[in-house]
Design a protein around this motif. Structure first.
Motif, mmCIF file in Angstrom:
data_model
loop_
_atom_site.group_PDB
_atom_site.id
_atom_site.type_symbol
_atom_site.label_atom_id
_atom_site.label_comp_id
_atom_site.label_asym_id
_atom_site.label_seq_id
_atom_site.Cartn_x
_atom_site.Cartn_y
_atom_site.Cartn_z
ATOM 1 N N LEU A 197 48.009 56.055 -3.869
ATOM 2 C CA LEU A 197 48.253 54.620 -3.792
ATOM 3 C C LEU A 197 48.979 54.115 -5.038
ATOM 4 C CD1 LEU A 197 44.816 53.471 -2.358
ATOM 5 C CD2 LEU A 197 47.021 53.280 -1.191
ATOM 6 N N THR A 198 48.572 54.630 -6.195
ATOM 7 C CA THR A 198 49.172 54.182 -7.452
ATOM 8 C C THR A 198 50.663 54.483 -7.495
ATOM 9 O OG1 THR A 198 47.062 54.563 -8.563
ATOM 10 C CG2 THR A 198 48.982 54.348 -9.976
ATOM 11 N N ALA A 199 51.092 55.524 -6.795
ATOM 12 C CA ALA A 199 52.505 55.892 -6.784
ATOM 13 C C ALA A 199 53.359 54.895 -6.007
ATOM 14 C CB ALA A 199 52.678 57.289 -6.188
ATOM 15 N N VAL A 200 52.746 54.090 -5.126
ATOM 16 C CA VAL A 200 53.543 53.201 -4.271
ATOM 17 C C VAL A 200 53.153 51.729 -4.373
ATOM 18 C CG1 VAL A 200 54.038 55.033 -2.616
ATOM 19 C CG2 VAL A 200 52.018 53.600 -2.277
ATOM 20 N N THR A 201 52.010 51.424 -4.988
ATOM 21 C CA THR A 201 51.573 50.032 -5.063
ATOM 22 C C THR A 201 50.590 49.888 -6.227
ATOM 23 O OG1 THR A 201 50.658 48.179 -3.776
ATOM 24 C CG2 THR A 201 49.608 50.331 -3.491
ATOM 25 N N THR A 202 49.982 48.706 -6.340
ATOM 26 C CA THR A 202 48.943 48.471 -7.352
ATOM 27 C C THR A 202 47.598 48.396 -6.648
ATOM 28 O OG1 THR A 202 50.475 47.223 -8.750
ATOM 29 C CG2 THR A 202 48.121 46.906 -9.147
ATOM 30 N N PRO A 203 46.810 49.479 -6.710
ATOM 31 C CA PRO A 203 45.501 49.448 -6.047
ATOM 32 C C PRO A 203 44.406 48.945 -6.968
ATOM 33 C CG PRO A 203 45.933 51.653 -6.834
ATOM 34 C CD PRO A 203 47.115 50.810 -7.267
ATOM 35 N N LEU A 204 43.391 48.395 -6.372
ATOM 36 C CA LEU A 204 42.170 48.033 -7.092
ATOM 37 C C LEU A 204 41.098 49.015 -6.637
ATOM 38 C CD1 LEU A 204 40.573 46.140 -8.904
ATOM 39 C CD2 LEU A 204 40.295 44.601 -6.966
ATOM 40 N N PRO A 205 40.859 50.091 -7.403
ATOM 41 C CA PRO A 205 39.917 51.130 -6.951
ATOM 42 C C PRO A 205 38.494 50.598 -6.888
ATOM 43 C CG PRO A 205 41.274 51.869 -8.810
ATOM 44 C CD PRO A 205 41.433 50.392 -8.717
ATOM 45 N N LEU A 206 37.763 51.030 -5.873
ATOM 46 C CA LEU A 206 36.349 50.699 -5.776
ATOM 47 C C LEU A 206 35.515 51.848 -6.326
ATOM 48 C CD1 LEU A 206 36.040 48.871 -2.356
ATOM 49 C CD2 LEU A 206 36.791 48.020 -4.582
ATOM 50 N N ARG A 207 34.232 51.584 -6.530
ATOM 51 C CA ARG A 207 33.336 52.602 -7.070
ATOM 52 C C ARG A 207 33.292 53.825 -6.165
ATOM 53 N NH1 ARG A 207 29.905 47.968 -7.704
ATOM 54 N NH2 ARG A 207 29.674 47.358 -9.900
ATOM 55 N N LEU A 208 33.039 54.952 -6.773
ATOM 56 C CA LEU A 208 32.833 56.167 -5.999
ATOM 57 C C LEU A 208 31.689 55.951 -5.009
ATOM 58 C CD1 LEU A 208 33.778 59.235 -6.044
ATOM 59 C CD2 LEU A 208 31.654 59.641 -7.280
ATOM 60 N N THR A 250 42.584 39.582 -9.608
ATOM 61 C CA THR A 250 42.757 40.831 -10.346
ATOM 62 C C THR A 250 44.054 41.524 -9.973
ATOM 63 O OG1 THR A 250 40.360 41.103 -10.443
ATOM 64 C CG2 THR A 250 41.689 43.041 -10.904
ATOM 65 N N LEU A 251 44.390 41.539 -8.690
ATOM 66 C CA LEU A 251 45.642 42.161 -8.262
ATOM 67 C C LEU A 251 46.849 41.447 -8.849
ATOM 68 C CD1 LEU A 251 44.730 42.972 -4.554
ATOM 69 C CD2 LEU A 251 45.276 44.639 -6.333
ATOM 70 N N ASP A 252 46.780 40.120 -8.966
ATOM 71 C CA ASP A 252 47.876 39.375 -9.604
ATOM 72 C C ASP A 252 48.034 39.800 -11.063
ATOM 73 O OD1 ASP A 252 48.480 37.952 -7.325
ATOM 74 O OD2 ASP A 252 47.335 36.164 -7.898
ATOM 75 N N ARG A 253 46.914 39.961 -11.753
ATOM 76 C CA ARG A 253 46.968 40.307 -13.174
ATOM 77 C C ARG A 253 47.471 41.725 -13.406
ATOM 78 N NH1 ARG A 253 43.226 42.494 -16.693
ATOM 79 N NH2 ARG A 253 41.579 42.448 -15.106
ATOM 80 N N LEU A 254 47.150 42.631 -12.489
ATOM 81 C CA LEU A 254 47.503 44.038 -12.684
ATOM 82 C C LEU A 254 48.783 44.454 -11.958
ATOM 83 C CD1 LEU A 254 43.973 45.683 -12.282
ATOM 84 C CD2 LEU A 254 45.122 44.946 -14.374
ATOM 85 N N ASP A 255 49.373 43.562 -11.227
ATOM 86 C CA ASP A 255 50.546 43.918 -10.415
ATOM 87 C C ASP A 255 51.650 44.543 -11.269
ATOM 88 O OD1 ASP A 255 52.071 44.014 -8.006
ATOM 89 O OD2 ASP A 255 53.210 42.287 -8.728
ATOM 90 N N GLY A 256 52.140 45.697 -10.828
ATOM 91 C CA GLY A 256 53.237 46.351 -11.528
ATOM 92 C C GLY A 256 52.839 47.029 -12.823
ATOM 93 N N ARG A 257 51.537 47.214 -13.047
ATOM 94 C CA ARG A 257 51.062 47.800 -14.296
ATOM 95 C C ARG A 257 50.223 49.046 -14.014
ATOM 96 N NH1 ARG A 257 51.768 42.597 -14.235
ATOM 97 N NH2 ARG A 257 52.475 41.469 -16.098
ATOM 98 N N VAL A 258 50.229 49.954 -14.972
ATOM 99 C CA VAL A 258 49.444 51.179 -14.853
ATOM 100 C C VAL A 258 48.670 51.399 -16.146
ATOM 101 C CG1 VAL A 258 50.945 52.327 -13.183
ATOM 102 C CG2 VAL A 258 51.411 52.563 -15.634
ATOM 103 N N GLU A 259 47.704 52.283 -16.069
ATOM 104 C CA GLU A 259 46.890 52.608 -17.241
ATOM 105 C C GLU A 259 47.284 53.978 -17.787
ATOM 106 O OE1 GLU A 259 42.235 53.827 -18.062
ATOM 107 O OE2 GLU A 259 42.644 52.047 -16.833
#
Length: 270
Positions: A79-90, A114-123
């Motif tokens: 997902l990270t390769a194509v969009t900005t995901p918000l991962p949930l807990r395992l 949160t998605l607005d704040r992280l859009d287009g960003r990676v860790e």
């Protein structure tokens, strides 16, 4: 789709294709469940493994937990390769699609914010290790046998001073590196250093940090880290990523969690 619903992440609708035949936990195919303008990425999982009681037992099984975490991470990485995901807990599991929709509705405001704040960003993760910081083996210490008690005490003082000097140099280097990288990132987080048994290589971890970087600036950030790797002898700099922005998600109100099962789960099915 039969079985319980395992949810990997929430994101906005996207057009880019995921990798061909992407599978999740247990090898099940991954599906997109759209609701209220958001998308939950899910796959079916059997009740025999993920109902409340068996799930609690499985969470004590390190082999099972590791395999589940790797499958979870594989989906989030895709997902990270194509969009900005918000991962949930395992092991975030719901009884059916309706339960997933209720989850989206209850957290909709927090998800969107949160998605607005992280859009287009990676860790990006950066760790610094002090190489060769372990105690000198007994055989090596005896190889330089002191001639007298005074020599023995002097050698001990010298070794203690060397260790202290090395740790001070490591702290200065880690502080300087973190300041440089944080200045080139939008946000940064300092995590507790990892214990030596958890590290993949040798040395003691003195910096364990995460940096939120615009995807478009990632190449410059990687080059910046590469330029620091040989600045301080005896230090090893390890760069990992790009990841989904795990360290920069506020879990309150979103159900978001850390990568690879690093955050505990209740083992409940809702």
């Amino acid at each position: 789709m039969t079985g319980l619903r395992y949810v990997y992440a929430v994101c906005r609708p996207f057009d880019a294709p995921l990798q061909v035949q992407l599978t999740g936990v247990g090898g099940a195919p991954v599906k997109m469940l759209a609701h209220h303008g958001l998308v939950a990425v899910v796959s079916p999982v059997p009740e025999g493994d993920f109902a409340e009681a068996p799930l609690r037992e499985h969470l004590e099984d390190l082999d099972w937990l590791g395999a589940t975490a790797r499958a979870h991470q594989q989906v989030v990485d895709a997902l990270t390769a194509v969009t900005t995901p918000l991962p949930l807990r395992l092991a975030t599991v719901f009884r059916d699609d309706s339960g997933v929709r209720v989850m989206i509705e209850s957290g909709e405001e927090a998800f969107r914010r949160t998605l607005d704040r992280l859009d287009g960003r990676v860790e990006w993760g950066v760790k610094v290790y002090v190489e060769g910081g372990e105690e000198q083996p007994e055989a090596a210490a005896l190889a330089a046998k002191p001639a007298s008690g005074r020599d023995y005490l002097r050698q001990r003082r010298n070794r203690a001073q060397e260790r202290e000097d090395k740790w001070r140099a490591a702290e200065r280097f880690a502080t300087r590196l973190h300041g440089t990288l944080a200045a080139h990132a939008e946000e940064s987080r300092l995590h507790a250093p990892q214990n030596s048994p958890l590290t993949r290589g040798s040395g003691h971890n003195v910096l364990n940090a995460a940096y939120l970087v615009p995807r478009a600036h990632s190449e410059e950030f990687v080059e910046l880290v590469d330029h620091t790797k040989d600045e301080e002898p005896g230090m090893r700099v390890e760069l990992t990523g790009p990841w989904a922005a795990y360290s920069f998600v506020d879990p309150e109100g979103t159900g978001a969690g850390d990568a690879g099962g690093r955050e505990d789960t209740s083992g409940e099915v809702v």
